[in-house]
Scaffold this motif. Structure first.
Motif, PDB file in Angstrom:
ATOM      1  N   ALA A  66       0.825  -1.206   0.000  1.00 28.82           N
ATOM      2  CA  ALA A  66       0.000   0.000   0.000  1.00 28.82           C
ATOM      3  C   ALA A  66       0.861   1.259   0.000  1.00 28.82           C
ATOM      4  CB  ALA A  66      -0.929  -0.003   1.209  1.00 28.82           C
ATOM      5  N   LEU A  67       1.917   1.286   0.788  1.00 29.99           N
ATOM      6  CA  LEU A  67       2.784   2.463   0.840  1.00 29.99           C
ATOM      7  C   LEU A  67       3.546   2.657  -0.465  1.00 29.99           C
ATOM      8  CD1 LEU A  67       4.184   2.181   4.484  1.00 29.99           C
ATOM      9  CD2 LEU A  67       2.331   3.647   3.647  1.00 29.99           C
ATOM     10  N   ALA A  68       3.992   1.572  -1.078  1.00 27.16           N
ATOM     11  CA  ALA A  68       4.667   1.676  -2.377  1.00 27.16           C
ATOM     12  C   ALA A  68       3.728   2.281  -3.414  1.00 27.16           C
ATOM     13  CB  ALA A  68       5.151   0.301  -2.824  1.00 27.16           C
ATOM     14  N   ARG A  69       2.477   1.841  -3.382  1.00 29.66           N
ATOM     15  CA  ARG A  69       1.460   2.353  -4.318  1.00 29.66           C
ATOM     16  C   ARG A  69       1.165   3.823  -4.069  1.00 29.66           C
ATOM     17  NH1 ARG A  69      -3.682   0.083  -2.337  1.00 29.66           N
ATOM     18  NH2 ARG A  69      -3.460   1.898  -0.960  1.00 29.66           N
ATOM     19  N   ASP A  70       0.927   4.195  -2.837  1.00 28.91           N
ATOM     20  CA  ASP A  70       0.487   5.547  -2.509  1.00 28.91           C
ATOM     21  C   ASP A  70       1.598   6.579  -2.579  1.00 28.91           C
ATOM     22  OD1 ASP A  70      -1.943   4.397  -2.066  1.00 28.91           O
ATOM     23  OD2 ASP A  70      -1.816   4.446   0.125  1.00 28.91           O
ATOM     24  N   LEU A  71       2.827   6.172  -2.284  1.00 29.12           N
ATOM     25  CA  LEU A  71       3.933   7.121  -2.240  1.00 29.12           C
ATOM     26  C   LEU A  71       4.837   7.040  -3.455  1.00 29.12           C
ATOM     27  CD1 LEU A  71       4.831   6.630   1.521  1.00 29.12           C
ATOM     28  CD2 LEU A  71       3.751   8.660   0.512  1.00 29.12           C
ATOM     29  N   GLY A  72       4.643   6.033  -4.319  1.00 27.94           N
ATOM     30  CA  GLY A  72       5.499   5.880  -5.494  1.00 27.94           C
ATOM     31  C   GLY A  72       6.934   5.586  -5.130  1.00 27.94           C
ATOM     32  N   ARG A  73       7.135   4.875  -4.022  1.00 29.80           N
ATOM     33  CA  ARG A  73       8.481   4.597  -3.526  1.00 29.80           C
ATOM     34  C   ARG A  73       8.690   3.093  -3.363  1.00 29.80           C
ATOM     35  NH1 ARG A  73       9.295   8.664   1.570  1.00 29.80           N
ATOM     36  NH2 ARG A  73      11.345   7.638   1.550  1.00 29.80           N
ATOM     37  N   ASP A  74       9.906   2.636  -3.597  1.00 31.19           N
ATOM     38  CA  ASP A  74      10.243   1.248  -3.294  1.00 31.19           C
ATOM     39  C   ASP A  74      10.200   1.046  -1.781  1.00 31.19           C
ATOM     40  OD1 ASP A  74      10.680   0.796  -5.962  1.00 31.19           O
ATOM     41  OD2 ASP A  74      12.880   0.794  -5.821  1.00 31.19           O
ATOM     42  N   VAL A  75       9.673  -0.100  -1.358  1.00 31.52           N
ATOM     43  CA  VAL A  75       9.646  -0.431   0.059  1.00 31.52           C
ATOM     44  C   VAL A  75      10.360  -1.764   0.269  1.00 31.52           C
ATOM     45  CG1 VAL A  75       8.222  -0.895   2.079  1.00 31.52           C
ATOM     46  CG2 VAL A  75       7.469   0.811   0.386  1.00 31.52           C
ATOM     47  N   TYR A  76      11.431  -1.721   1.038  1.00 33.32           N
ATOM     48  CA  TYR A  76      12.162  -2.921   1.396  1.00 33.32           C
ATOM     49  C   TYR A  76      11.683  -3.390   2.768  1.00 33.32           C
ATOM     50  CZ  TYR A  76      15.577  -1.751  -2.273  1.00 33.32           C
ATOM     51  OH  TYR A  76      16.200  -1.469  -3.469  1.00 33.32           O
ATOM     52  N   ALA A  77      10.947  -4.493   2.792  1.00 33.64           N
ATOM     53  CA  ALA A  77      10.548  -5.091   4.063  1.00 33.64           C
ATOM     54  C   ALA A  77      11.601  -6.136   4.412  1.00 33.64           C
ATOM     55  CB  ALA A  77       9.168  -5.736   3.947  1.00 33.64           C
ATOM     56  N   VAL A  78      12.327  -5.906   5.488  1.00 32.19           N
ATOM     57  CA  VAL A  78      13.460  -6.764   5.825  1.00 32.19           C
ATOM     58  C   VAL A  78      13.123  -7.725   6.960  1.00 32.19           C
ATOM     59  CG1 VAL A  78      15.096  -5.001   5.060  1.00 32.19           C
ATOM     60  CG2 VAL A  78      14.463  -5.141   7.498  1.00 32.19           C
ATOM     61  N   ASP A  79      13.857  -8.822   6.994  1.00 40.28           N
ATOM     62  CA  ASP A  79      13.884  -9.699   8.159  1.00 40.28           C
ATOM     63  C   ASP A  79      15.104  -9.320   8.986  1.00 40.28           C
ATOM     64  OD1 ASP A  79      11.641 -11.279   7.654  1.00 40.28           O
ATOM     65  OD2 ASP A  79      12.756 -12.776   6.507  1.00 40.28           O
ATOM     66  N   LEU A  80      14.909  -8.867  10.197  1.00 43.06           N
ATOM     67  CA  LEU A  80      16.036  -8.584  11.068  1.00 43.06           C
ATOM     68  C   LEU A  80      16.729  -9.889  11.473  1.00 43.06           C
ATOM     69  CD1 LEU A  80      14.362  -5.838  13.278  1.00 43.06           C
ATOM     70  CD2 LEU A  80      15.976  -5.503  11.379  1.00 43.06           C
ATOM     71  N   ARG A  81      17.937  -9.785  11.964  1.00 47.55           N
ATOM     72  CA  ARG A  81      18.703 -10.977  12.337  1.00 47.55           C
ATOM     73  C   ARG A  81      17.911 -11.887  13.274  1.00 47.55           C
ATOM     74  NH1 ARG A  81      23.996  -9.996  15.524  1.00 47.55           N
ATOM     75  NH2 ARG A  81      24.488  -8.776  13.651  1.00 47.55           N
ATOM     76  N   ASN A  82      18.099 -13.171  13.119  1.00 51.75           N
ATOM     77  CA  ASN A  82      17.432 -14.191  13.932  1.00 51.75           C
ATOM     78  C   ASN A  82      15.926 -14.269  13.702  1.00 51.75           C
ATOM     79  OD1 ASN A  82      19.828 -15.099  15.326  1.00 51.75           O
ATOM     80  ND2 ASN A  82      19.736 -13.208  16.528  1.00 51.75           N
ATOM     81  N   HIS A  83      15.440 -13.680  12.633  1.00 51.44           N
ATOM     82  CA  HIS A  83      14.015 -13.702  12.307  1.00 51.44           C
ATOM     83  C   HIS A  83      13.818 -14.016  10.825  1.00 51.44           C
ATOM     84  CE1 HIS A  83      13.818 -11.638  16.154  1.00 51.44           C
ATOM     85  NE2 HIS A  83      12.518 -11.846  16.168  1.00 51.44           N
ATOM     86  N   GLY A  84      12.658 -14.616  10.531  1.00 49.92           N
ATOM     87  CA  GLY A  84      12.312 -14.880   9.136  1.00 49.92           C
ATOM     88  C   GLY A  84      13.362 -15.696   8.418  1.00 49.92           C
ATOM     89  N   ASP A  85      13.782 -15.203   7.247  1.00 47.33           N
ATOM     90  CA  ASP A  85      14.767 -15.899   6.420  1.00 47.33           C
ATOM     91  C   ASP A  85      16.180 -15.359   6.605  1.00 47.33           C
ATOM     92  OD1 ASP A  85      12.797 -17.531   5.207  1.00 47.33           O
ATOM     93  OD2 ASP A  85      12.267 -15.914   3.817  1.00 47.33           O
ATOM     94  N   SER A  86      16.383 -14.438   7.518  1.00 46.37           N
ATOM     95  CA  SER A  86      17.726 -13.905   7.760  1.00 46.37           C
ATOM     96  C   SER A  86      18.552 -14.866   8.607  1.00 46.37           C
ATOM     97  CB  SER A  86      17.638 -12.536   8.443  1.00 46.37           C
ATOM     98  OG  SER A  86      17.267 -11.538   7.511  1.00 46.37           O
TER      99      SER A  86
END
Length: 297
Positions: A66-86
């Motif tokens: 939604a933010l990428a759409r509304d602001l026309g900006r790339d959004v990098y959603a990251v996994d911080l260390r010890n979480h997700g795929d990081s």
């Protein structure tokens, strides 16, 4: 992070692109890149979005889109260390997490006009990096956390112990894991959130957690802390938005003077929600963020 904590001692139809960074000397952060449908404009700097404890980049997928759409900006959603795929690392504190994000910015050669958005643990990571290396960003958005020390209650310790029990029980179904979690957490949404970390390794029948439970458990004693103590020594002089859940305890009124000392240009936005305000009131949150980041006419 859970909204249940003691008062601070200080004051009584589109899919993201899945990627991974590679660098030396820092934990490399897995991420999803969410882009506007027509592509981002060169003058629009990217946004880095950071989750909270036991979360991952998946938590912020809809909001990032939604933010990428509304602001026309790339959004990098990251996994911080010890979480997700990081990757996992035995050190889990805000200085280390902030350094990982600094490495991510350098690795991707991201613009210095970028925005950091962080919720809870991710909020303190954003604040830490902003105070340490303010030239790396234009502004930050801290979601339901403040720059001070807090004493967390025992909820997280109970969660970690229950999650270890789940692994030791050798569960093969999520319903089995949920039954064990019910012994320490009655809230179905909280249990489902914790169970997003459950996965079945390839070739195995038993399920395990993505997060390193020993490391997370050992870090709980200091995850309520903030690494900077003296606002006279370090400040972030650029714009900062603090989004507060009015039903949460993370940013009581007593925190506002402290926020003002570290972030003198801060703005406050209240949303009638608890600590998980992005999930509880997504439209209100989206509107607040877009209003703050939208270029002035």
């Amino acid at each position: 992070m859970s909204p249940r904590l003691a008062m601070p001692a200080l004051l009584r139809n589109w899919q993201p692109i899945s990627c991974r960074t590679y660098s030396s000397g820092r934990v490399t952060l897995a991420f999803d890149l969410h882009q506007p449908a027509k592509g981002s404009s060169p003058e629009h700097a990217p946004i880095i979005f950071m989750h909270g404890l036991f979360g991952s980049k998946k938590n912020n997928r809809s909001m990032s889109k939604a933010l990428a759409r509304d602001l026309g900006r790339d959004v990098y959603a990251v996994d911080l260390r010890n979480h997700g795929d990081s990757p996992h690392n035995s050190r889990h504190d805000y200085m280390a997490m902030a350094d990982d994000v600094a490495g991510f910015i350098k690795e991707h050669k991201l613009s210095k006009d970028l925005t950091l958005i962080g919720h809870s643990m991710g909020a303190k990571t954003a604040m830490t990096l902003a105070l340490q290396l303010p030239d790396l960003m234009k502004d930050i958005i801290s979601v339901d956390n403040a720059p001070w020390d807090v004493a967390l209650l025992s909820d997280f310790g109970k969660y970690v112990r229950a999650m270890k029990n789940i692994e030791q029980a050798g569960v093969t179904k999520q319903t089995e894991a949920d039954a064990i979690l019910q012994e320490v957490e009655e809230s179905t949404p909280v249990r489902l959130f914790l169970l997003t970390n459950l996965m079945r390794p390839k070739g195995e029948t038993k399920q395990k957690f993505r997060v390193p439970l020993d490391t997370i458990g050992a870090s709980l004693g200091h995850l309520g802390d903030f690494p900077f103590k003296d606002p006279e020594a370090v400040r972030f002089e650029k714009r900062a938005l603090f989004v507060r859940g009015t039903q949460s305890l993370y940013i009581p009124d007593e925190a506002l003077p402290v926020i003002g000392k570290f972030f003198p240009r801060f703005e406050l936005a209240d949303i009638d929600a608890g600590h998980w305000l992005i999930a509880e009131k997504p439209e209100e949150f989206r509107r607040v963020v877009v209003d703050f980041l939208q270029p002035a006419e």
